[in-house]
Write an enzyme that holds these catalytic residues in place. Sequence first.
Site, PDB file in Angstrom:
ATOM      1  N   ASN A   1      -9.636   0.131  -0.072  1.00  0.00           N
ATOM      2  CA  ASN A   1      -8.423   0.196  -0.832  1.00  0.00           C
ATOM      3  C   ASN A   1      -8.035  -0.381  -1.571  1.00  0.00           C
ATOM      4  OD1 ASN A   1      -5.827  -0.289  -0.043  1.00  0.00           O
ATOM      5  ND2 ASN A   1      -6.087  -1.419   2.404  1.00  0.00           N
TER       6      ASN A   1
ATOM      7  N   CYS B   1       0.762  -1.356   0.107  1.00  0.00           N
ATOM      8  CA  CYS B   1       0.697  -0.194  -0.331  1.00  0.00           C
ATOM      9  C   CYS B   1       0.763   1.062   0.366  1.00  0.00           C
ATOM     10  CB  CYS B   1      -0.829   0.243   0.734  1.00  0.00           C
ATOM     11  SG  CYS B   1      -2.216  -1.579   1.239  1.00  0.00           S
TER      12      CYS B   1
ATOM     13  N   HIS C   1      -3.591   6.810   2.391  1.00  0.00           N
ATOM     14  CA  HIS C   1      -3.756   6.204   2.228  1.00  0.00           C
ATOM     15  C   HIS C   1      -5.196   5.600   3.115  1.00  0.00           C
ATOM     16  CE1 HIS C   1      -3.551   2.071   0.920  1.00  0.00           C
ATOM     17  NE2 HIS C   1      -3.493   1.877   2.108  1.00  0.00           N
TER      18      HIS C   1
HETATM   19  N1  ACO Z   1     -19.222  -8.516   7.819  1.00  0.00           N
HETATM   20  C1  ACO Z   1     -19.631  -9.086   8.988  1.00  0.00           C
HETATM   21  N2  ACO Z   1     -18.706  -9.313   9.997  1.00  0.00           N
HETATM   22  C2  ACO Z   1     -17.780  -9.173   9.943  1.00  0.00           C
HETATM   23  C3  ACO Z   1     -16.832  -9.351   8.406  1.00  0.00           C
HETATM   24  C4  ACO Z   1     -18.115  -8.684   8.502  1.00  0.00           C
HETATM   25  N3  ACO Z   1     -17.518  -8.576   6.758  1.00  0.00           N
HETATM   26  N4  ACO Z   1     -15.703  -9.449   8.963  1.00  0.00           N
HETATM   27  C5  ACO Z   1     -15.189  -9.830  10.300  1.00  0.00           C
HETATM   28  N5  ACO Z   1     -16.455 -10.042  10.690  1.00  0.00           N
HETATM   29  C6  ACO Z   1     -16.745 -10.242  12.711  1.00  0.00           C
HETATM   30  C7  ACO Z   1     -15.823 -10.895  13.055  1.00  0.00           C
HETATM   31  O1  ACO Z   1     -15.788 -12.379  12.618  1.00  0.00           O
HETATM   32  C8  ACO Z   1     -15.949 -10.670  14.044  1.00  0.00           C
HETATM   33  O2  ACO Z   1     -16.975 -11.936  15.031  1.00  0.00           O
HETATM   34  P1  ACO Z   1     -16.393 -12.530  15.892  1.00  0.00           P
HETATM   35  O3  ACO Z   1     -17.120 -11.029  17.049  1.00  0.00           O
HETATM   36  O4  ACO Z   1     -17.946 -12.989  16.342  1.00  0.00           O
HETATM   37  O5  ACO Z   1     -15.384 -12.781  16.305  1.00  0.00           O
HETATM   38  C9  ACO Z   1     -16.113  -9.231  13.728  1.00  0.00           C
HETATM   39  O6  ACO Z   1     -16.987  -9.102  12.848  1.00  0.00           O
HETATM   40  C10 ACO Z   1     -15.551  -8.045  14.560  1.00  0.00           C
HETATM   41  O7  ACO Z   1     -14.217  -8.539  14.208  1.00  0.00           O
HETATM   42  P2  ACO Z   1     -13.017  -7.318  13.906  1.00  0.00           P
HETATM   43  O8  ACO Z   1     -11.695  -8.053  13.086  1.00  0.00           O
HETATM   44  O9  ACO Z   1     -12.607  -7.608  15.800  1.00  0.00           O
HETATM   45  O10 ACO Z   1     -13.321  -5.997  13.415  1.00  0.00           O
HETATM   46  P3  ACO Z   1     -12.882  -4.948  13.350  1.00  0.00           P
HETATM   47  O11 ACO Z   1     -13.344  -3.523  13.788  1.00  0.00           O
HETATM   48  O12 ACO Z   1     -11.240  -4.792  13.910  1.00  0.00           O
HETATM   49  O13 ACO Z   1     -12.850  -4.947  11.992  1.00  0.00           O
HETATM   50  C11 ACO Z   1     -11.302  -4.748   9.932  1.00  0.00           C
HETATM   51  C12 ACO Z   1     -12.099  -5.233  10.856  1.00  0.00           C
HETATM   52  C13 ACO Z   1     -12.053  -3.861   8.667  1.00  0.00           C
HETATM   53  C14 ACO Z   1     -10.361  -5.823   8.993  1.00  0.00           C
HETATM   54  C15 ACO Z   1      -9.711  -3.536  10.538  1.00  0.00           C
HETATM   55  O14 ACO Z   1      -9.470  -4.615  11.617  1.00  0.00           O
HETATM   56  C16 ACO Z   1      -9.192  -2.875   9.580  1.00  0.00           C
HETATM   57  O15 ACO Z   1     -10.035  -2.068   9.199  1.00  0.00           O
HETATM   58  N6  ACO Z   1      -8.222  -3.425  10.121  1.00  0.00           N
HETATM   59  C17 ACO Z   1      -6.915  -2.466   9.408  1.00  0.00           C
HETATM   60  C18 ACO Z   1      -6.989  -3.955   7.675  1.00  0.00           C
HETATM   61  C19 ACO Z   1      -6.512  -3.378   6.996  1.00  0.00           C
HETATM   62  O16 ACO Z   1      -6.686  -2.051   6.497  1.00  0.00           O
HETATM   63  N7  ACO Z   1      -5.435  -3.701   6.050  1.00  0.00           N
HETATM   64  C20 ACO Z   1      -5.507  -3.610   4.281  1.00  0.00           C
HETATM   65  C21 ACO Z   1      -4.057  -3.129   3.911  1.00  0.00           C
HETATM   66  S1  ACO Z   1      -3.104  -2.394   4.953  1.00  0.00           S
HETATM   67  C22 ACO Z   1      -3.536  -0.976   5.444  1.00  0.00           C
HETATM   68  O17 ACO Z   1      -3.912  -0.584   3.660  1.00  0.00           O
HETATM   69  C23 ACO Z   1      -3.179  -0.183   6.331  1.00  0.00           C
END
Ligand code: ACO
Length: 331
Positions: A288, A117, A258
């Site tokens: 993204n 990224c 980003h």
């Molecule tokens: N729809 C519904 N529920 C979902 C989904 C979905 N698409 N994805 C995950 N869940 C569920 C999980 O299974 C979890 O359920 P549980 O509590 O029963 O176990 C619950 O939602 C919470 O999941 P978390 O992973 O804790 O959710 P979080 O609030 O951390 O959000 C996310 C997840 C959106 C991926 C966040 O962590 C994030 O954006 N992280 C950064 C990742 C990123 O941007 N990566 C890109 C590359 S690096 C960069 O560009 C920065």
Amino acid sequence: MRSSHTRSVILGTGSELPARVVTNAALEQLVDTTDEWITTRTGIKERRILEDGKGNSDMAYRAAQRALRDAGVEAKDLDAIIMGTVTPDYPFPSSACVLEDMLGARNAFSFDVNAACSGFLNALAVADSFIRTGMIRHALVLGSDTLSRLLNWKDRGTCILFGDGAGAVVLGATHDGHKGILSARLKTDGSHVKTLYVPAGGSLKPASLESVKKNEHTIAMNGKEVFKIAVRSMEEISRQALDEAGVSIDQVSLVIPHQANLRIISALAERLKVPMSKVMVNLERYGNTSAASVPVALDEARREGRIRDGDIVLLSAFGAGFAWGAAVIKF
Ligand code: ACO
């Protein structure tokens, strides 16, 4: 510290987003998710997906053509093409070489930079260095990625986040001491390789029937860990880039971060003490787009009139590696 009197300036920008729109509602049909969950957790409403049969260079080509036209520079005048990408058309040669041929940029040397990224920030810093040393005068710098090709469309934790796109800038040399790229800072931390990666398809685990069956050619990610470190790292490197440029955050007209997650962007803005009105956000439409995210947002900001002559802009990105970077540019 910068010693040379030659600086690089952005002469033109361009971007390309594929025509095919995939909404959150469409993803509800593929995985157990909802538009509401995706919107509140990420801010993303829809993303663009490149059509089958096209490669990364097809998007990059259109973005490049627009940037060259905007800059008033011809392809034959390019000395270098440097592309941030992790999704080249082929494992090798580089997407930049494919693009060089498409553009007919016969006088350029070309290569890809793999920094996920933050690929565009890395490519920009390399091109800027080449220009400041006098090695080249004109560079085409791109961030272009087709992450849809690396997604497991059954994994709701990742497939909802990403989209395809390409952004390009044309850099030129200037002796105007008042504008151009004022600073660029890069950083990596390789201890997080497996927090965000594609497990197979490289030399360690080449493609096999088993690796395909196990979906190991798609993105594996610990989202929570990425989130935490992304905010902290982008804040730190943004401050370092501002310090190096001798610019205070109050002098910055627009921050272009980003576009990974609106919550990451808001947390960064809060830490930097920048109001969201001075932060470029377009992830609701594109998700993204990896290396493309910053140059696409930069191009849109210029076309929307959000960047004027004399404005100072801060770019900041973070991604797999972990690799991150920031740059301060005066227009
Ligand atoms: N729809 C519904 N529920 C979902 C989904 C979905 N698409 N994805 C995950 N869940 C569920 C999980 O299974 C979890 O359920 P549980 O509590 O029963 O176990 C619950 O939602 C919470 O999941 P978390 O992973 O804790 O959710 P979080 O609030 O951390 O959000 C996310 C997840 C959106 C991926 C966040 O962590 C994030 O954006 N992280 C950064 C990742 C990123 O941007 N990566 C890109 C590359 S690096 C960069 O560009 C920065």
